[in-house]
Motif scaffolding. Structure first.
Motif, PDB file in Angstrom:
ATOM      1  N   TYR A  61      -3.213  12.107  -0.364  1.00 37.80           N
ATOM      2  CA  TYR A  61      -3.785  13.464  -0.387  1.00 37.80           C
ATOM      3  C   TYR A  61      -4.437  13.731  -1.749  1.00 37.80           C
ATOM      4  CZ  TYR A  61      -4.244  18.502  -0.081  1.00 37.80           C
ATOM      5  OH  TYR A  61      -4.762  19.771  -0.064  1.00 37.80           O
ATOM      6  N   GLY A  62      -3.754  13.323  -2.822  1.00 38.70           N
ATOM      7  CA  GLY A  62      -4.284  13.542  -4.177  1.00 38.70           C
ATOM      8  C   GLY A  62      -5.611  12.839  -4.381  1.00 38.70           C
ATOM      9  N   LEU A  63      -5.705  11.592  -3.932  1.00 41.83           N
ATOM     10  CA  LEU A  63      -6.961  10.843  -4.072  1.00 41.83           C
ATOM     11  C   LEU A  63      -8.074  11.520  -3.276  1.00 41.83           C
ATOM     12  CD1 LEU A  63      -5.504   7.248  -3.709  1.00 41.83           C
ATOM     13  CD2 LEU A  63      -6.712   8.107  -5.726  1.00 41.83           C
ATOM     14  N   HIS A  64      -7.744  11.951  -2.054  1.00 39.85           N
ATOM     15  CA  HIS A  64      -8.761  12.562  -1.185  1.00 39.85           C
ATOM     16  C   HIS A  64      -9.261  13.906  -1.715  1.00 39.85           C
ATOM     17  CE1 HIS A  64      -7.666  10.244   2.763  1.00 39.85           C
ATOM     18  NE2 HIS A  64      -7.838   9.442   1.727  1.00 39.85           N
ATOM     19  N   HIS A  65      -8.458  14.526  -2.616  1.00 37.85           N
ATOM     20  CA  HIS A  65      -8.852  15.836  -3.154  1.00 37.85           C
ATOM     21  C   HIS A  65      -9.192  15.755  -4.632  1.00 37.85           C
ATOM     22  CE1 HIS A  65      -7.200  17.032   0.687  1.00 37.85           C
ATOM     23  NE2 HIS A  65      -7.853  18.156   0.534  1.00 37.85           N
ATOM     24  N   ASP A  66      -9.449  14.540  -5.113  1.00 34.43           N
ATOM     25  CA  ASP A  66      -9.820  14.351  -6.523  1.00 34.43           C
ATOM     26  C   ASP A  66     -11.341  14.467  -6.639  1.00 34.43           C
ATOM     27  OD1 ASP A  66     -10.465  13.288  -9.052  1.00 34.43           O
ATOM     28  OD2 ASP A  66      -8.634  12.082  -9.059  1.00 34.43           O
ATOM     29  N   TYR A  67     -11.786  15.449  -7.422  1.00 36.20           N
ATOM     30  CA  TYR A  67     -13.233  15.712  -7.504  1.00 36.20           C
ATOM     31  C   TYR A  67     -14.014  14.529  -8.077  1.00 36.20           C
ATOM     32  CZ  TYR A  67     -12.443  16.461 -12.459  1.00 36.20           C
ATOM     33  OH  TYR A  67     -12.096  16.259 -13.772  1.00 36.20           O
ATOM     34  N   ARG A  68     -13.295  13.618  -8.794  1.00 35.96           N
ATOM     35  CA  ARG A  68     -14.020  12.451  -9.343  1.00 35.96           C
ATOM     36  C   ARG A  68     -14.446  11.498  -8.228  1.00 35.96           C
ATOM     37  NH1 ARG A  68      -9.468  10.780 -13.507  1.00 35.96           N
ATOM     38  NH2 ARG A  68      -8.302  11.401 -11.665  1.00 35.96           N
ATOM     39  N   TYR A  69     -13.717  11.504  -7.148  1.00 37.34           N
ATOM     40  CA  TYR A  69     -14.076  10.632  -6.011  1.00 37.34           C
ATOM     41  C   TYR A  69     -14.811  11.402  -4.919  1.00 37.34           C
ATOM     42  CZ  TYR A  69     -10.562   7.874  -8.397  1.00 37.34           C
ATOM     43  OH  TYR A  69      -9.842   7.203  -9.352  1.00 37.34           O
ATOM     44  N   PHE A  70     -14.390  12.661  -4.721  1.00 40.10           N
ATOM     45  CA  PHE A  70     -15.011  13.469  -3.666  1.00 40.10           C
ATOM     46  C   PHE A  70     -15.429  14.813  -4.275  1.00 40.10           C
ATOM     47  CE2 PHE A  70     -12.086  10.535  -1.626  1.00 40.10           C
ATOM     48  CZ  PHE A  70     -12.946   9.919  -0.728  1.00 40.10           C
ATOM     49  N   PRO A  71     -16.678  14.902  -4.767  1.00 42.47           N
ATOM     50  CA  PRO A  71     -17.121  16.143  -5.401  1.00 42.47           C
ATOM     51  C   PRO A  71     -16.915  17.346  -4.462  1.00 42.47           C
ATOM     52  CG  PRO A  71     -18.770  14.419  -5.647  1.00 42.47           C
ATOM     53  CD  PRO A  71     -17.727  13.885  -4.712  1.00 42.47           C
ATOM     54  N   HIS A  72     -16.535  18.473  -5.045  1.00 44.62           N
ATOM     55  CA  HIS A  72     -16.218  19.690  -4.267  1.00 44.62           C
ATOM     56  C   HIS A  72     -15.259  19.337  -3.123  1.00 44.62           C
ATOM     57  CE1 HIS A  72     -19.313  21.638  -6.568  1.00 44.62           C
ATOM     58  NE2 HIS A  72     -20.150  20.683  -6.218  1.00 44.62           N
ATOM     59  N   PRO A  73     -14.066  18.823  -3.480  1.00 43.60           N
ATOM     60  CA  PRO A  73     -13.165  18.291  -2.449  1.00 43.60           C
ATOM     61  C   PRO A  73     -12.773  19.288  -1.374  1.00 43.60           C
ATOM     62  CG  PRO A  73     -12.048  18.427  -4.580  1.00 43.60           C
ATOM     63  CD  PRO A  73     -13.484  18.705  -4.833  1.00 43.60           C
ATOM     64  N   GLU A  74     -12.777  20.611  -1.693  1.00 40.72           N
ATOM     65  CA  GLU A  74     -12.363  21.589  -0.672  1.00 40.72           C
ATOM     66  C   GLU A  74     -13.457  21.823   0.363  1.00 40.72           C
ATOM     67  OE1 GLU A  74      -9.318  22.356  -0.211  1.00 40.72           O
ATOM     68  OE2 GLU A  74      -8.960  21.130  -1.981  1.00 40.72           O
ATOM     69  N   ARG A  75     -14.676  21.349   0.044  1.00 34.51           N
ATOM     70  CA  ARG A  75     -15.790  21.545   0.988  1.00 34.51           C
ATOM     71  C   ARG A  75     -15.682  20.534   2.138  1.00 34.51           C
ATOM     72  NH1 ARG A  75     -21.330  21.147  -1.953  1.00 34.51           N
ATOM     73  NH2 ARG A  75     -20.605  23.054  -2.935  1.00 34.51           N
ATOM     74  N   PHE A  76     -15.764  21.017   3.358  1.00 33.09           N
ATOM     75  CA  PHE A  76     -15.739  20.119   4.516  1.00 33.09           C
ATOM     76  C   PHE A  76     -17.162  19.605   4.734  1.00 33.09           C
ATOM     77  CE2 PHE A  76     -15.935  19.068   9.023  1.00 33.09           C
ATOM     78  CZ  PHE A  76     -14.801  18.290   9.162  1.00 33.09           C
ATOM     79  N   ASP A  77     -17.390  18.333   4.396  1.00 29.80           N
ATOM     80  CA  ASP A  77     -18.755  17.809   4.423  1.00 29.80           C
ATOM     81  C   ASP A  77     -18.783  16.394   5.028  1.00 29.80           C
ATOM     82  OD1 ASP A  77     -21.351  17.100   4.030  1.00 29.80           O
ATOM     83  OD2 ASP A  77     -21.210  16.944   1.845  1.00 29.80           O
ATOM     84  N   PRO A  78     -18.923  16.316   6.351  1.00 29.69           N
ATOM     85  CA  PRO A  78     -18.917  14.992   7.004  1.00 29.69           C
ATOM     86  C   PRO A  78     -20.020  14.069   6.481  1.00 29.69           C
ATOM     87  CG  PRO A  78     -18.704  16.743   8.633  1.00 29.69           C
ATOM     88  CD  PRO A  78     -19.033  17.401   7.328  1.00 29.69           C
ATOM     89  N   GLU A  79     -21.073  14.651   5.896  1.00 31.02           N
ATOM     90  CA  GLU A  79     -22.188  13.830   5.413  1.00 31.02           C
ATOM     91  C   GLU A  79     -21.799  12.923   4.242  1.00 31.02           C
ATOM     92  OE1 GLU A  79     -25.226  13.381   6.784  1.00 31.02           O
ATOM     93  OE2 GLU A  79     -24.365  14.561   8.407  1.00 31.02           O
ATOM     94  N   ARG A  80     -20.636  13.151   3.649  1.00 31.52           N
ATOM     95  CA  ARG A  80     -20.159  12.240   2.590  1.00 31.52           C
ATOM     96  C   ARG A  80     -20.108  10.805   3.118  1.00 31.52           C
ATOM     97  NH1 ARG A  80     -16.988  15.470  -1.016  1.00 31.52           N
ATOM     98  NH2 ARG A  80     -16.291  17.367  -0.003  1.00 31.52           N
ATOM     99  N   PHE A  81     -19.854  10.684   4.431  1.00 33.63           N
ATOM    100  CA  PHE A  81     -19.646   9.367   5.023  1.00 33.63           C
ATOM    101  C   PHE A  81     -20.855   8.872   5.822  1.00 33.63           C
ATOM    102  CE2 PHE A  81     -15.538  11.386   4.406  1.00 33.63           C
ATOM    103  CZ  PHE A  81     -14.852  10.403   3.699  1.00 33.63           C
ATOM    104  N   SER A  82     -21.993   9.548   5.651  1.00 32.02           N
ATOM    105  CA  SER A  82     -23.199   9.136   6.393  1.00 32.02           C
ATOM    106  C   SER A  82     -23.707   7.801   5.854  1.00 32.02           C
ATOM    107  CB  SER A  82     -24.293  10.194   6.248  1.00 32.02           C
ATOM    108  OG  SER A  82     -24.718  10.226   4.900  1.00 32.02           O
ATOM    109  N   ASP A  83     -24.592   7.160   6.595  1.00 32.97           N
ATOM    110  CA  ASP A  83     -25.141   5.860   6.163  1.00 32.97           C
ATOM    111  C   ASP A  83     -25.759   5.957   4.769  1.00 32.97           C
ATOM    112  OD1 ASP A  83     -24.306   4.549   8.344  1.00 32.97           O
ATOM    113  OD2 ASP A  83     -26.211   4.643   9.427  1.00 32.97           O
ATOM    114  N   GLU A  84     -26.421   7.101   4.475  1.00 27.83           N
ATOM    115  CA  GLU A  84     -27.078   7.247   3.161  1.00 27.83           C
ATOM    116  C   GLU A  84     -26.050   7.388   2.034  1.00 27.83           C
ATOM    117  OE1 GLU A  84     -28.605  10.385   5.432  1.00 27.83           O
ATOM    118  OE2 GLU A  84     -28.543   8.414   6.352  1.00 27.83           O
TER     119      GLU A  84
END
Ligand code: HEM
Length: 161
Positions: A61-84
């Motif tokens: 959970y900590g890794l998934h909500h670390d802004y260094r890996y996932f900017p704006h971690p509280e934002r639900f943004d499926p596009e993080r995982f898009s091909d681009e």
């Protein structure tokens, strides 16, 4: 035929991002089987010595909500995982199914099953909030698994096809 979409997003990306924000397993653990030293990889870091028998917790959970890996971690943004964008994901920062030889044996089945359920559900219904729906969702702090305080209550509105 009605083709299910989740507000225009690909269902796989939607599920992937859901498992980032709300991983079922908040942490995983491993027991060290031989002494090992994690050497510093950046200036300012110190070596970490691990003794045989020590248990290490990996804070998923900590890794998934670390802004260094996932900017704006509280934002639900499926596009993080898009091909681009998927190449920007740092290896081992996204661990909903763990990693290594003891990772989740059911991961492919779980993803396929979830997609099949939502495909059929969204082909016939719109999922809507009802009076018992908890908004915002409150996490049950007494449980090690990720569950809500008052359950997951949602309504199904039949689509007129
Ligand atoms: C969305 C659904 C699921 C999630 C998020 C999930 C997550 C996980 C995680 C995080 C682990 C620990 C991995 C590690 O420590 O590296 C695990 C282990 C495991 N999971 Fe799942 N899992 C899911 C569904 C399933 C299903 C459907 C099955 C069986 C059909 C399953 C069977 C197992 C087993 C047997 C292990 C232990 C593997 C081992 O120790 O070698 N899981 N799962």
């Amino acid at each position: 035929m009605h083709v299910p979409t989740v507000t225009g997003t690909n269902l796989s990306l939607f599920i992937t991002e859901t498992l980032r924000k709300w991983p079922n397993n908040v942490a995983s653990d491993r027991v060290c089987t031989k002494p090992y030293t994690i050497e510093p990889s950046k200036p300012g870091e110190v070596p970490i010595h691990l003794e045989k028998g020590v248990t290490i917790f990996i804070p998923i959970y900590g890794l998934h909500h670390d802004y260094r890996y996932f900017p704006h971690p509280e934002r639900f943004d499926p596009e993080r995982f898009s091909d681009e964008n998927k190449d920007k994901i740092v290896p081992y920062s996204y661990l909903p199914f763990g990693a290594g030889p003891r990772n989740c044996i059911g991961s492919r089945f779980a993803l396929l099953e979830t997609k099949a359920v939502f495909f059929h559900l969204l082909s016939h219904f719109e999922i809507v909030p009802i009076s018992k729906t908890q908004i915002p969702l409150r996490i049950n702090k007494k449980s090690f698994s990720f569950i809500s305080e008052d359950g997951f209550w949602l309504g199904l509105k039949k689509l007129s096809l």
